[in-house]
Enzyme design. Structure first.
Site, PDB file in Angstrom:
ATOM      1  N   HIS A  91     -23.841 -53.140 -69.182  1.00  0.00           N
ATOM      2  CA  HIS A  91     -24.140 -53.231 -70.612  1.00  0.00           C
ATOM      3  C   HIS A  91     -22.896 -53.104 -71.481  1.00  0.00           C
ATOM      4  O   HIS A  91     -22.048 -52.247 -71.268  1.00  0.00           O
ATOM      5  CB  HIS A  91     -25.246 -52.274 -71.043  1.00  0.00           C
ATOM      6  CG  HIS A  91     -24.966 -50.811 -70.875  1.00  0.00           C
ATOM      7  ND1 HIS A  91     -24.321 -50.073 -71.833  1.00  0.00           N
ATOM      8  CD2 HIS A  91     -25.247 -49.952 -69.867  1.00  0.00           C
ATOM      9  CE1 HIS A  91     -24.233 -48.813 -71.421  1.00  0.00           C
ATOM     10  NE2 HIS A  91     -24.779 -48.710 -70.236  1.00  0.00           N
ATOM     11  N   ASP A 136     -19.082 -45.756 -69.072  1.00  0.00           N
ATOM     12  CA  ASP A 136     -20.462 -46.150 -69.439  1.00  0.00           C
ATOM     13  C   ASP A 136     -20.440 -47.067 -70.649  1.00  0.00           C
ATOM     14  O   ASP A 136     -20.441 -46.597 -71.766  1.00  0.00           O
ATOM     15  CB  ASP A 136     -21.280 -44.892 -69.714  1.00  0.00           C
ATOM     16  CG  ASP A 136     -22.752 -45.190 -69.918  1.00  0.00           C
ATOM     17  OD1 ASP A 136     -23.177 -46.319 -69.610  1.00  0.00           O
ATOM     18  OD2 ASP A 136     -23.476 -44.302 -70.374  1.00  0.00           O
ATOM     19  N   GLU A 192     -28.257 -51.281 -74.251  1.00  0.00           N
ATOM     20  CA  GLU A 192     -28.927 -50.486 -73.215  1.00  0.00           C
ATOM     21  C   GLU A 192     -29.146 -49.062 -73.720  1.00  0.00           C
ATOM     22  O   GLU A 192     -30.185 -48.460 -73.503  1.00  0.00           O
ATOM     23  CB  GLU A 192     -28.074 -50.457 -71.938  1.00  0.00           C
ATOM     24  CG  GLU A 192     -28.781 -49.816 -70.736  1.00  0.00           C
ATOM     25  CD  GLU A 192     -28.596 -48.307 -70.652  1.00  0.00           C
ATOM     26  OE1 GLU A 192     -29.346 -47.666 -69.911  1.00  0.00           O
ATOM     27  OE2 GLU A 192     -27.710 -47.755 -71.334  1.00  0.00           O
ATOM     28  N   GLU A 193     -28.129 -48.530 -74.410  1.00  0.00           N
ATOM     29  CA  GLU A 193     -28.132 -47.093 -74.709  1.00  0.00           C
ATOM     30  C   GLU A 193     -29.270 -46.650 -75.623  1.00  0.00           C
ATOM     31  O   GLU A 193     -29.882 -45.626 -75.378  1.00  0.00           O
ATOM     32  CB  GLU A 193     -26.785 -46.679 -75.325  1.00  0.00           C
ATOM     33  CG  GLU A 193     -25.601 -46.798 -74.369  1.00  0.00           C
ATOM     34  CD  GLU A 193     -25.663 -45.815 -73.213  1.00  0.00           C
ATOM     35  OE1 GLU A 193     -26.634 -45.062 -73.113  1.00  0.00           O
ATOM     36  OE2 GLU A 193     -24.730 -45.817 -72.398  1.00  0.00           O
ATOM     37  N   ASP A 247     -23.922 -49.655 -63.514  1.00  0.00           N
ATOM     38  CA  ASP A 247     -24.031 -48.796 -64.703  1.00  0.00           C
ATOM     39  C   ASP A 247     -24.081 -47.334 -64.275  1.00  0.00           C
ATOM     40  O   ASP A 247     -24.932 -46.575 -64.705  1.00  0.00           O
ATOM     41  CB  ASP A 247     -25.284 -49.173 -65.516  1.00  0.00           C
ATOM     42  CG  ASP A 247     -25.386 -48.351 -66.799  1.00  0.00           C
ATOM     43  OD1 ASP A 247     -24.367 -47.776 -67.225  1.00  0.00           O
ATOM     44  OD2 ASP A 247     -26.493 -48.277 -67.371  1.00  0.00           O
ATOM     45  N   HIS A 303     -21.409 -40.207 -72.066  1.00  0.00           N
ATOM     46  CA  HIS A 303     -21.824 -40.074 -73.480  1.00  0.00           C
ATOM     47  C   HIS A 303     -21.012 -39.045 -74.261  1.00  0.00           C
ATOM     48  O   HIS A 303     -21.490 -38.482 -75.240  1.00  0.00           O
ATOM     49  CB  HIS A 303     -23.322 -39.715 -73.594  1.00  0.00           C
ATOM     50  CG  HIS A 303     -24.247 -40.725 -72.986  1.00  0.00           C
ATOM     51  ND1 HIS A 303     -25.610 -40.565 -72.960  1.00  0.00           N
ATOM     52  CD2 HIS A 303     -24.004 -41.921 -72.389  1.00  0.00           C
ATOM     53  CE1 HIS A 303     -26.172 -41.618 -72.369  1.00  0.00           C
ATOM     54  NE2 HIS A 303     -25.206 -42.456 -72.011  1.00  0.00           N
TER      55      HIS A 303
HETATM   56 ZN   LIG Z   1     -24.930 -46.890 -69.181  1.00  0.00          ZN
END
Ligand SMILES: [Zn+2]
Length: 473
Positions: free
Chosen positions: A285, A297, A331-332, A359, A429
């Site tokens: 993503h 990520d 995606e997030e 991912d 994140h």
């Molecule tokens: Zn991800």
């Protein structure tokens, strides 16, 4: 007669074994070529450098997300693929606003600041911030136990940590993430003033970790603000609460949900030379959270997926089946890109046989997990030996990836690259999900591992479920 029969049978067996051996040999040479190209003349790390350092965090609907769309489209166009295009998709736009601020006040005027970050999708605090007593809980189940009587007007502090004994850190994450995702919606039902969630991080440090949350059916006027607190500060808050349950917690955040905006999935294709109607997908993503640069990520998954097609081009391998790279948007905080891709595929009646997502970070690849039926999985496992020289042993049934999930239908096999997960949640994140934490060789090994599996799927096809029909060779 008998003797002739056995001689013929013997020759047949020898022939079959020899054919198998030579097939294995040529597969193993092909894998070697793929790994050599990725490790010696790879492009994935340069692409990641640009995405991370020149563009940065790419939250859906942001200027950076649009820059990432344009950059990856241009890079794919430079590879000489058969087709490169943008697939329009409307995405949510949430902005963090100015930096969050929080402190613990143990007595009037005695404060200590703590590190927090607004959860994605959270409302802002009132303009003057939210200040209240804190009630610590170990999970959503505890809310009922305390009831409105003890929760109303307070800040609910969800502090159940990730389990350190689980070898799969994703499993540990899965055991905690409901606090982040639904904590505010649930605590709001008991009249809480706000929610503070212990960061989804196994390490003790000062980085708060953001991530998506939802309010569900909570009316807009009753939505309470939610933020994550760093693990060090979660430990501090929990400790000080034991001595002083009347302490006050203050936090202020300025996040905002806007109207949906136009964005895109970026898609590139090498059209199959023999079975163009059979489609294989590799993807990751393109969007990321905003507080780091999204290198692990999922910048890593994006560049590894692009690299699969480039590696085939470079070594002159022309896939028999159609190979697409899909860089999914959003995606997030919404999965709109994954849903859109599957929706369009369905409306066009496209036949996807295989979709592989990366991912789970750019760490050393260990193997794959597969969402496949028994016969399909048996076929896939027969390829495992080929990966042993690269120390890639993990071939197990399991989940695939969020973005390819919506493609699940009929005979399609879904798969996820499984890198070593021990350090992933140190960065996930958080502001330290940055380029310097991705190792070049580990990233390149992942790209080669993906390309190798795609090569094998292309070469042998995927078994159809519940039929005895031979796969195309
Ligand atoms: Zn991800």
């Amino acid at each position: 007669m008998k003797k002739i029969f056995f001689t013929v049978l013997g020759l047949l067996i020898i022939n079959t074994v020899t054919a198998q051996n030579s097939q294995e040999q040529s597969d193993s040479l092909m894998l070697r070529k793929i790994y050599d190209m990725s490790l010696m003349q790879g492009k994935s790390y340069d692409w990641l450098d640009h995405l991370s350092n020149k563009i940065g965090g790419r939250l859906s609907g942001s200027y950076q997300a649009q820059q990432a769309v344009e950059y990856t489209k241009a890079e794919l166009e430079s590879l000489g693929l058969n087709k490169v295009w943008l697939q329009p998709v409307m995405v949510p736009k949430w902005t963090r606003g100015s930096k969050e601020f929080a402190y613990v006040e143990t007595s009037p005027g005695t404060t200590r600041t703590v590190n927090i970050t607004a959860l994605g999708g959270s409302v802002a605090t009132p303009a003057g911030g939210t200040k209240a007593q804190v009630i610590e809980v170990q999970g959503i189940e505890d809310l009922e136990h305390y009831g409105r009587e003890q929760i109303e007007g307070k800040i609910v502090f969800f502090n159940r940590p990730m389990r350190p004994d689980l070898i799969s850190t994703f499993e540990a994450y899965g055991g905690c993430v409901d606090q982040r995702y639904s904590g505010a919606a649930e605590a709001g039902k008991y009249g809480a003033a706000g929610v503070i969630v212990r960061s989804m991080n196994l390490r003790m440090d000062d980085y708060p970790h953001t991530g998506s949350m939802i309010y569900g059916s909570t009316p807009v006027s009753e939505r309470i603000p939610a933020a994550a607190i760093s693990t060090n500060d979660a430990a501090y808050l929990s400790g000080i609460l034991k001595m002083n349950k009347d302490l006050q917690f203050y936090f202020k955040q300025n996040s905002e949900q806007h109207e949906d905006v136009q964005s895109y999935n970026v898609i590139g294709e090498i059209t199959g030379s023999e079975y163009p109607e059979e489609i294989m997908v590799v993807g990751g993503h393109l969007d990321s959270w905003d507080i780091g640069d999204g290198a692990h990520d999922d910048g890593a998954g994006v560049v590894q997926s692009m690299e699969v097609l480039r590696l085939f081009k470079e070594i002159g391998y022309k896939p028999k089946r159609t190979l697409r790279v899909v860089l999914f948007m959003n995606e997030e905080n919404g999965l709109r890109g994954g849903n859109k891709y599957a929706e369009v595929a369905k409306s066009k009646n496209e036949k996807h046989i295989f979709a592989l997502e990366s991912d789970a970070g750019g760490f050393t690849p260990r193997g794959f997990s597969f969402d496949a039926d028994k016969a399909q999985f048996a076929q896939i496992q027969s390829w495992k030996e080929l990966f042993k020289p690269y120390l890639i042993h993990y071939f197990e049934l399991g989940g695939s990836g969020a973005d390819v999930g919506p493609l699940k239908q009929g005979d399609v096999v879904l798969a996820g690259l499984r890198p070593d997960s021990q350090r992933y949640f140190d960065h996930h994140h958080a502001a330290n999900d940055t380029f310097e934490h991705v190792n070049k060789r580990e990233l390149e090994l992942g790209a080669a591992t993906m390309a190798s599996l795609v090569y094998l799927v292309d070469n042998y096809g995927i078994k159809r479920i519940n039929t005895d029909v031979e796969e195309k060779m």
